[in-house]
Design a protein around this motif. Structure first.
Motif, PDB file in Angstrom:
ATOM      1  N   ASN A  74       0.858  -1.180   0.000  1.00  0.00           N
ATOM      2  CA  ASN A  74       0.000   0.000   0.000  1.00  0.00           C
ATOM      3  C   ASN A  74       0.895   1.232   0.000  1.00  0.00           C
ATOM      4  OD1 ASN A  74      -1.856   1.997   0.496  1.00  0.00           O
ATOM      5  ND2 ASN A  74      -3.032   0.776   1.939  1.00  0.00           N
ATOM      6  N   ARG A  75       0.760   2.055  -1.054  1.00  0.00           N
ATOM      7  CA  ARG A  75       1.663   3.205  -1.195  1.00  0.00           C
ATOM      8  C   ARG A  75       1.249   4.392  -0.347  1.00  0.00           C
ATOM      9  NH1 ARG A  75       2.380   4.790  -7.333  1.00  0.00           N
ATOM     10  NH2 ARG A  75       0.129   4.514  -7.425  1.00  0.00           N
ATOM     11  N   ASN A  76       0.051   4.340   0.207  1.00  0.00           N
ATOM     12  CA  ASN A  76      -0.456   5.498   0.952  1.00  0.00           C
ATOM     13  C   ASN A  76       0.467   5.809   2.127  1.00  0.00           C
ATOM     14  OD1 ASN A  76      -1.931   7.383   2.309  1.00  0.00           O
ATOM     15  ND2 ASN A  76      -3.785   6.155   2.481  1.00  0.00           N
ATOM     16  N   PRO A  77       1.124   6.976   2.137  1.00  0.00           N
ATOM     17  CA  PRO A  77       2.080   7.232   3.219  1.00  0.00           C
ATOM     18  C   PRO A  77       1.418   7.398   4.582  1.00  0.00           C
ATOM     19  CG  PRO A  77       1.844   9.167   1.837  1.00  0.00           C
ATOM     20  CD  PRO A  77       1.064   8.084   1.182  1.00  0.00           C
ATOM     21  N   ARG A  78       0.119   7.631   4.624  1.00  0.00           N
ATOM     22  CA  ARG A  78      -0.563   7.812   5.909  1.00  0.00           C
ATOM     23  C   ARG A  78      -1.210   6.515   6.390  1.00  0.00           C
ATOM     24  NH1 ARG A  78       1.844  11.650   4.884  1.00  0.00           N
ATOM     25  NH2 ARG A  78       3.211  10.452   6.206  1.00  0.00           N
ATOM     26  N   ASN A  79      -1.109   5.471   5.594  1.00  0.00           N
ATOM     27  CA  ASN A  79      -1.846   4.258   5.928  1.00  0.00           C
ATOM     28  C   ASN A  79      -1.378   3.627   7.232  1.00  0.00           C
ATOM     29  OD1 ASN A  79      -3.460   1.934   5.592  1.00  0.00           O
ATOM     30  ND2 ASN A  79      -1.680   0.872   4.813  1.00  0.00           N
ATOM     31  N   LEU A  80      -0.073   3.436   7.370  1.00  0.00           N
ATOM     32  CA  LEU A  80       0.421   2.745   8.568  1.00  0.00           C
ATOM     33  C   LEU A  80       0.167   3.580   9.818  1.00  0.00           C
ATOM     34  CD1 LEU A  80       3.719   1.048   7.429  1.00  0.00           C
ATOM     35  CD2 LEU A  80       1.449   0.112   7.564  1.00  0.00           C
ATOM     36  N   ARG A 115      -2.431   5.501  10.274  1.00  0.00           N
ATOM     37  CA  ARG A 115      -3.860   5.324  10.589  1.00  0.00           C
ATOM     38  C   ARG A 115      -4.119   3.954  11.178  1.00  0.00           C
ATOM     39  NH1 ARG A 115      -7.912   9.159   8.159  1.00  0.00           N
ATOM     40  NH2 ARG A 115      -9.396   8.302   9.620  1.00  0.00           N
ATOM     41  N   MET A 116      -3.354   2.949  10.717  1.00  0.00           N
ATOM     42  CA  MET A 116      -3.526   1.587  11.238  1.00  0.00           C
ATOM     43  C   MET A 116      -2.797   1.406  12.567  1.00  0.00           C
ATOM     44  SD  MET A 116      -3.038  -0.615   7.800  1.00  0.00           S
ATOM     45  CE  MET A 116      -3.481  -2.234   8.354  1.00  0.00           C
ATOM     46  N   ILE A 176       8.099   4.765   0.517  1.00  0.00           N
ATOM     47  CA  ILE A 176       8.381   5.768   1.540  1.00  0.00           C
ATOM     48  C   ILE A 176       9.242   5.203   2.647  1.00  0.00           C
ATOM     49  CG2 ILE A 176       6.293   5.336   2.901  1.00  0.00           C
ATOM     50  CD1 ILE A 176       7.408   8.795   1.880  1.00  0.00           C
ATOM     51  N   PHE A 177       9.228   3.898   2.798  1.00  0.00           N
ATOM     52  CA  PHE A 177       9.939   3.333   3.935  1.00  0.00           C
ATOM     53  C   PHE A 177      11.364   2.948   3.628  1.00  0.00           C
ATOM     54  CE2 PHE A 177       6.562   3.749   6.565  1.00  0.00           C
ATOM     55  CZ  PHE A 177       5.425   3.398   5.882  1.00  0.00           C
ATOM     56  N   HIS A 186       0.984  15.964   1.512  1.00  0.00           N
ATOM     57  CA  HIS A 186       1.077  15.137   2.722  1.00  0.00           C
ATOM     58  C   HIS A 186       0.637  13.709   2.423  1.00  0.00           C
ATOM     59  CE1 HIS A 186       1.141  14.219   6.910  1.00  0.00           C
ATOM     60  NE2 HIS A 186      -0.155  14.165   7.062  1.00  0.00           N
ATOM     61  N   TYR A 187      -0.361  13.561   1.576  1.00  0.00           N
ATOM     62  CA  TYR A 187      -0.848  12.234   1.189  1.00  0.00           C
ATOM     63  C   TYR A 187      -0.117  11.704  -0.048  1.00  0.00           C
ATOM     64  CZ  TYR A 187      -4.740  12.323   4.489  1.00  0.00           C
ATOM     65  OH  TYR A 187      -5.497  12.326   5.633  1.00  0.00           O
ATOM     66  N   HIS A 217       2.467  10.288  -6.623  1.00  0.00           N
ATOM     67  CA  HIS A 217       2.044   9.019  -7.205  1.00  0.00           C
ATOM     68  C   HIS A 217       1.217   9.196  -8.469  1.00  0.00           C
ATOM     69  CE1 HIS A 217       2.799   7.144  -3.028  1.00  0.00           C
ATOM     70  NE2 HIS A 217       3.868   7.103  -3.783  1.00  0.00           N
ATOM     71  N   ASP A 251      -3.741   3.157  -4.731  1.00  0.00           N
ATOM     72  CA  ASP A 251      -3.114   2.069  -3.965  1.00  0.00           C
ATOM     73  C   ASP A 251      -3.720   0.708  -4.257  1.00  0.00           C
ATOM     74  OD1 ASP A 251      -1.718   4.072  -2.429  1.00  0.00           O
ATOM     75  OD2 ASP A 251      -3.656   4.459  -1.539  1.00  0.00           O
ATOM     76  N   THR A 269      -5.511  -4.438   4.249  1.00  0.00           N
ATOM     77  CA  THR A 269      -4.459  -3.592   3.695  1.00  0.00           C
ATOM     78  C   THR A 269      -4.620  -2.134   4.082  1.00  0.00           C
ATOM     79  OG1 THR A 269      -5.699  -3.269   1.661  1.00  0.00           O
ATOM     80  CG2 THR A 269      -4.130  -5.070   1.693  1.00  0.00           C
ATOM     81  N   TYR A 302      -5.945   1.718   4.484  1.00  0.00           N
ATOM     82  CA  TYR A 302      -6.648   2.800   3.801  1.00  0.00           C
ATOM     83  C   TYR A 302      -6.060   3.043   2.419  1.00  0.00           C
ATOM     84  CZ  TYR A 302      -8.843   3.755   8.223  1.00  0.00           C
ATOM     85  OH  TYR A 302      -9.581   3.640   9.363  1.00  0.00           O
ATOM     86  N   ARG A 348      -6.176   5.379  -1.194  1.00  0.00           N
ATOM     87  CA  ARG A 348      -6.550   6.713  -1.675  1.00  0.00           C
ATOM     88  C   ARG A 348      -7.228   6.616  -3.036  1.00  0.00           C
ATOM     89  NH1 ARG A 348      -0.746   8.681  -2.136  1.00  0.00           N
ATOM     90  NH2 ARG A 348      -0.636   6.489  -2.665  1.00  0.00           N
ATOM     91  N   GLN A 366     -10.151   8.716   1.274  1.00  0.00           N
ATOM     92  CA  GLN A 366      -9.531   7.451   1.688  1.00  0.00           C
ATOM     93  C   GLN A 366     -10.641   6.480   2.018  1.00  0.00           C
ATOM     94  OE1 GLN A 366      -5.784   7.744   4.192  1.00  0.00           O
ATOM     95  NE2 GLN A 366      -6.958   9.464   4.917  1.00  0.00           N
TER      96      GLN A 366
END
Lengths: 172, 394
Positions: free
Chosen positions: A26-32, A34-35, B7-8, B118-119, B124, B186, B227, B229, B231, B283
């Motif tokens: 999941n590419r959403n940078p805010r996902n983790l 939020r989880m 991002i990681f 931010h998102y 992307h 995503d 999985t 949220y 977008r 989302q």
């Protein structure tokens, strides 16, 4: 990174074979965040102000204007509102009085909800009856929670308890 | 080592359990070494070549005579006795709708760009490109009970609320042509850096979205279970001329592969004739309609995922482990499946399908265990009675 859950029970209905990949990213940078399994900076508890947050509320007042913003630990300010913006100033009598603080709280709460940020850390400790206290009251009435939950720690087999997984709670 | 992507890539430390074998000073003394911030900044440093961004949108509209009007308005406010009374009594509450309207005309687009960054929406969608959404896009999902759910910039909308196509409105001249695209950033099932086009309407004359050519019919969002949220972004493009977009027509019966879409490549092809003007995104996370969607519409098994946590560190087994409880120590090196099986068998032993299960013990540890039982086994039994530890895994 998410791995496909291996199922113990065989499917009862016959479906076309699943075309999904075994690993999903999941590419959403805010996902983790939020989880509640994303990284949260930690280890600065001897410092003031604290840095253990994903989003943090900051309010700065000056003689001319008040700025309230939500700051992300990497991305910096992400949502902001000022009383000197024409959107607020047009209807306010003064840009720095108590009403300005209260209305700023309402406007910022609305903007945060529109941006999908409903929880944040706040280290403001206002005195009773202060402007900041009224700001925070209006901000919370707007539907924002001024408390950020801790990171979910995956329990190991030998751990005593199995805390509930935040992403498996489905609210109705 | 786990796959570290996107991002990681910079935060490798979170995927490895940290080990500290002894307390000793490593590296230079604190007064000589760099701070953690300096070191992280150095790790995350990227050359300007890769971080330069390009504005692909419209320039801001020039507004005239605003200053003078604002000045007159402020003067009137300061002379308003009623307003002053309200402010002094702390009863002055501004009209939020009016405030929002003004915000959209002034700094709103810039704030929207800030939150979209931010998102990582622009990153992307367009890679190095970005735009400031000067055109406000009003999108509503009709909830059928006389209420509607707007799409702003990142608010959460459940798939059950987004089954039907939304109502889209914006302000524009009637003789202009527009394209509306909804993509999932995503949600691609097989490839990581691709999107699905959920909705594509081209050649919209003015504001009549219904009169446009629907090249890709609307498909509800389907965030996969486990999985998190996903977008979904609506982008409105202004066309310079009538376009046919060499995209095969996709109806609601077509397979998912036909919807595979890469906004960057598509935009690159048509960048001379279209310009992005409006942006709205939301989302969404799993709910039961996703399962129905997979079973009924796609007629396939629903994929379910779980977050892949890193395995715990277990130090190599020793011949003579000193001062270690032997049963717990040995359990660490046994096959976890075998341990689970033992717990399961134990549970099934006491269960009878034709009898109701015995009521749980009110004071589990008040029931004495046999005197001949060794203490480690007593502890083991007590843990099971209290539902501590591995018994929860069954």
């Amino acid at each position: 990174m998410f791995a496909l859950k291996d199922s113990f029970i065989k499917p009862l209905r016959r479906f076309n074979s699943s075309s999904a990949a075994a690993e999903f990213f999941n590419r959403n940078p805010r996902n983790l965040e939020r989880m509640r399994i994303g990284r949260k900076p930690d280890g600065y508890h001897l410092e003031k102000p604290g840095r253990k947050f994903w989003h943090k509320l900051e309010v700065k007042g000056s003689n001319r204007t008040i700025t309230a913003q939500v700051v992300h630990y990497i991305n910096g300010p992400v949502v902001e509102a000022k009383t000197s913006e024409w959107a607020l100033r047009k209807q306010l009598y003064s840009m720095v009085d108590t009403c300005a603080y209260m209305n700023l709280g309402r406007v910022l709460a609305q903007r945060c909800l529109e941006c999908g940020i409903s929880e944040m850390y706040c280290d403001l400790k206002p005195q009773d009856g202060s402007k900041i206290e009224k700001f925070l009251k209006e901000f919370e009435n707007g539907g924002i929670n001024l408390f950020e939950l801790d990171v979910y720690k995956n329990p190991q087999p030998w751990d005593q308890f199995r805390p509930e997984k935040p992403w498996e709670v489905i609210e109705e | 080592m786990f796959g570290l992507k996107g991002i990681f890539r910079t935060n490798t430390s979170q995927f490895r359990q940290q080990l500290r074998l002894a307390h000793k000073i490593r590296g230079k003394a604190p007064i000589y070494c760099r701070t953690i911030k300096e070191r992280i900044d150095e790790l995350n440093y990227k050359d300007e070549l890769y971080t330069t961004r390009i504005d692909i949108g419209f320039p801001p509209e020039r507004k005239e005579k605003v200053r003078q009007e604002q000045f007159q308005h402020l003067k009137a406010i300061k002379n308003d006795k009623n307003l002053e009374k309200l402010a002094r009594d702390q009863k002055l509450f501004i009209d939020l709708d009016e405030s929002k309207k003004v915000w959209l005309e002034t700094v709103g687009p810039l704030h929207k760009k800030q939150i979209a960054d931010h998102y990582a929406i622009f990153e992307h969608l367009y890679g190095e490109g970005y735009f400031i959404p000067y055109l406000n896009l009003d999108i509503f999902y009709d909830l059928k009970n006389d209420s509607c759910l707007p799409v702003y910039s990142g608010n959460v909308i459940k798939p059950a609320e987004a089954i039907e196509p939304p109502i889209v409105s914006y302000q524009c001249a009637p003789d202009t042509l527009w394209t509306l695209v909804l993509t999932s950033l995503d949600g691609h099932l097989t490839e990581e850096n691709k999107e699905y086009a959920h909705w594509l309407i081209a050649n919209i004359p003015g504001r009549d979205v219904d009169k446009g050519d629907t090249l890709i019919e609307y498909l509800q969002p389907f965030p996969l279970k486990g999985t998190g949220y996903h977008r979904y972004a609506f982008v409105l493009y202004k066309q310079n001329e009538k376009l046919s977009y060499e995209v095969p027509k996709v109806t609601s019966e077509s397979s998912l592969e036909d919807r595979t879409f890469v906004t960057r490549d598509w935009y690159k092809k048509y960048q001379d004739v279209i310009t992005p003007a409006g942006l709205a995104f939301f989302q969404t996370s799993w709910d039961s309609t996703v399962r129905d969607f997979f079973h009924k519409t796609l007629n396939q098994k629903e994929p379910m995922y779980e977050y892949d946590f890193p395995d715990p560190y277990i130090r190599p087994q020793e011949w003579f482990p000193l001062r270690k409880p032997f049963n717990l120590y040995m359990d660490k090196y046994r096959d976890p499946k075998q341990i689970k099986k033992e717990y399961l068998l134990r549970k099934l032993q006491s269960e009878d399908p034709f009898k109701s299960p015995p009521p749980p013990l009110k004071f589990p540890n008040a029931h004495p265990l046999p005197k001949s039982m060794p203490s480690w086994l007593k502890l083991h039994e007590k843990k099971i009675r209290l539902k501590w530890g591995r018994v929860n895994d069954v």
